[in-house]
Design an enzyme around this catalytic site. Structure first.
Site, PDB file in Angstrom:
ATOM      1  N   LYS A   1      53.866  31.943  37.931  1.00 26.74           N
ATOM      2  CA  LYS A   1      53.081  32.646  36.899  1.00 26.74           C
ATOM      3  C   LYS A   1      53.435  31.975  35.564  1.00 26.74           C
ATOM      4  O   LYS A   1      54.432  32.301  34.935  1.00 26.74           O
ATOM      5  CB  LYS A   1      53.481  34.126  36.883  1.00 26.74           C
ATOM      6  CG  LYS A   1      52.391  35.082  36.474  1.00 26.74           C
ATOM      7  CD  LYS A   1      51.755  34.805  35.133  1.00 26.74           C
ATOM      8  CE  LYS A   1      52.592  35.310  33.982  1.00 26.74           C
ATOM      9  NZ  LYS A   1      52.066  34.869  32.659  1.00 26.74           N
TER      10      LYS A   1
ATOM     11  N   GLU B   1      67.928  35.611  18.026  1.00 30.58           N
ATOM     12  CA  GLU B   1      67.337  34.302  18.318  1.00 30.58           C
ATOM     13  C   GLU B   1      66.017  34.128  17.560  1.00 30.58           C
ATOM     14  O   GLU B   1      65.145  34.991  17.629  1.00 30.58           O
ATOM     15  CB  GLU B   1      67.077  34.225  19.826  1.00 30.58           C
ATOM     16  CG  GLU B   1      66.530  32.901  20.308  1.00 30.58           C
ATOM     17  CD  GLU B   1      66.123  32.945  21.777  1.00 30.58           C
ATOM     18  OE1 GLU B   1      65.420  33.904  22.188  1.00 30.58           O
ATOM     19  OE2 GLU B   1      66.499  32.032  22.522  1.00 30.58           O
TER      20      GLU B   1
END
Ligand code: NAD
Length: 495
Positions: free
Chosen positions: A193, A399
């Site tokens: 996917k 992040e």
């Protein structure tokens, strides 16, 4: 400027109707059409149909049939040969694959060729080398046997079954190949996917795999919205294992869903990787190291460093020289072979990075260089240098996954090491010094799945890769991948 010309094969590929690759065939599907946007221009380059429950069912059924049928009947060495043939085919189609990648992700054409395609080929060949070598072991049995009988035990390494691989947008080919090649050489089949942003490259790779002889159903690709397709794939009764690479929040959800069904799951998640520079490095060495560690692919590399710890006596000079170097970087079309800074991969990501830098500025961190988009179309963001107020600045904890390095001075190496380890994440870290004694000791004490000494970011197929703490679990590459894609069966016999 050396702008590469788009190949005719790439142009016609983009014009085709795209969806999925199921049971050896391209399969457009009937789901809603999603735009594929070139991040360098913000213009649409192709369309792809989103998957739906019928597509998931077809892909999982094809993969299960291949797992128990054609792929199970393919000998281990023949599987390895097919991986080698796919590597050769990808090498022949190097430019085509690299251009598709660059037009979908904004990665510079040089990196698309050298990191996406060439590295994918190297990993395919590495995994092919494991064919025929994945096996159990015999063992002595110590329980007493009556009347002189003998007992013998052995283990079998069995493939798990259909592996669902969920892929992020930052390395759409390479990360897919890590998962796909590992699964296939162990005897598993795969349903991939890809990210909604980069749905096309693996459709082309799956076509190439079929052309070189992979049986129908061994490799399947289903595109679409991960929030809808992810649960359908993970919960499908034919899904025997999930391997996910992506963000921490999504990964946690994937991990919970798979674990609730007692399905093995590998999670390769993000982090906030640190680089520690010791005082014996020169300013120039530090600047070179920071550029290597923090700014490759606009910082959109999971292993990139985002937290930098520098000796206080050198911090300001390093940041000044670093800013001068970054200012000379060529911001250009990623199809320009001299481009050093291309766009970020999508608009949502640009907005996220910009929002974080603005927040840092408002909270009192100093933006030494960059911090904004250049005046041009596309999702560009200048390489950015942030001098943070403290270890607790948001920029040292969250992040960005962008070209944003955050810098903090230290006076005491022990305290710097403690700051490196003071993170809920632990994917990667690096220590930079000419002092062998310190390099060895500090690298052993750094809490990360991979630690580099005087280098950063480069991965090798022979060296296991994966995170600790909140950065995930499981290991890819090396011999470690075998544990993740097989299960052990024990057999005991009396004779
Ligand atoms: P993401 O988590 O948004 O998406 C990753 C994939 O998950 C996509 O295919 C997406 O469609 C799918 N997804 C979304 N919702 C889902 C759900 N509910 N269930 C199942 N699947 C779902 O990540 P991204 O933005 O594509 O990638 C960037 C992130 O990936 C960064 O945090 C980066 O650090 C991380 N990353 C980690 C590694 C590693 O090896 N550790 C490598 C590359 C990227």
């Amino acid at each position: 400027m050396n702008q590469v010309a788009i190949l005719e094969t790439v142009k016609s590929f983009f014009q085709r109707e795209h969806g999925h690759f199921i049971n050896g065939l391209s399969h457009p599907g009937k789901g809603a059409l999603r735009q594929v946007v070139n991040p360098a221009t913000a213009q649409q380059v192709a369309h792809v149909h989103d998957g739906c429950v019928e597509d998931v069912e077809a892909a999982m059924t094809a993969a299960q049939q291949a797992f128990t049928g054609s792929w199970a009947a393919t000998s281990a060495l023949a599987r390895g040969n097919l991986l080698l043939k796919l590597a050769d085919a990808m090498e022949r189609h190097r430019e085509e694959l690299a251009q598709i990648e660059t037009l979908c992700s904004g990665k510079t054409i040089v990196l698309s060729r050298g990191l996406e395609v060439d590295q994918a080929v190297a990993f395919l060949r590495y995994f092919a080398g494991w064919a025929g070598k994945i096996c159990g072991e015999t063992t002595d049995i110590s329980i007493p046997a009556a009347q002189g009988e003998k007992l013998r035990g052995y283990t079998l390494r069995e493939p798990l079954g259909v592996v669902v691989g969920i892929i992020p947008w930052n390395f759409s080919i390479l990360i897919s190949i890590w998962k796909m090649a590992a699964a296939l050489v162990c005897g598993c089949t795969v349903v991939l996917k890809p990210s909604e942003y980069t749905p096309l490259t693996m459709l082309r790779v799956a076509q190439l795999a079929t052309e070189v002889g992979f049986p129908a159903g061994a490799i399947n690709v289903v595109n679409g919205d991960g929030r809808l397709l992810g649960p359908m794939l993970i919960e499908h009764p034919f899904c025997a294992k999930v391997t996910f690479t992506g963000s921490v929040p999504t990964g946690r959800g994937v991990g919970n869903s798979a674990s609730a069904l007692a399905k093995p799951v590998t999670l390769e998640l993000g982090g906030k990787n640190a680089a520690l520079f010791l005082d014996d490095m020169t300013v120039e060495e530090m600047v070179n190291g920071i550029i290597e560690a923090g700014y490759l692919n606009q910082g959109q590399v999971c292993a990139s460093a985002e937290r930098f710890y520098l000796p206080s006596g050198k911090l300001d000079e390093v940041l000044e020289k670093l800013s001068q170097r970054l200012a000379q970087f060529r911001v250009a079309s990623p199809l320009d072979e001299a481009c050093q800074i291309g766009p970020l991969a999508n608009k949502a990501h640009l907005d996220k990075v910009l929002g974080m830098v603005n927040q840092a500025r408002e909270e009192g961190d100093e933006i030494v260089y960059g911090g904004c988009s250049p005046d041009q179309p596309g999702y560009y963001f200048l390489p950015t240098v942030v001098k943070v107020r403290s270890e607790n600045s948001m920029m040292m904890r969250e992040e960005t996954f962008g070209p944003v390095g955050s810098f903090l001075a230290y006076d005491d190496e022990e305290k710097a090491l403690a700051m490196v380890n003071n993170s809920p994440f632990g994917l990667a870290a690096s220590v930079w010094t000419h002092n062998l004694h310190k390099a060895m000791r500090y690298s052993e004490r750094m809490q990360a799945g991979i630690v580099w000494i005087n280098m950063h970011t480069l991965l090798d197929p022979a060296l296991p890769f994966g995170g600790i703490k909140g950065s995930g679990n499981g290991r890819e590459f090396g011999s470690a991948f075998i544990n993740d894609y097989t299960r052990l069966k024990s057999v005991m016999m009396r004779y």
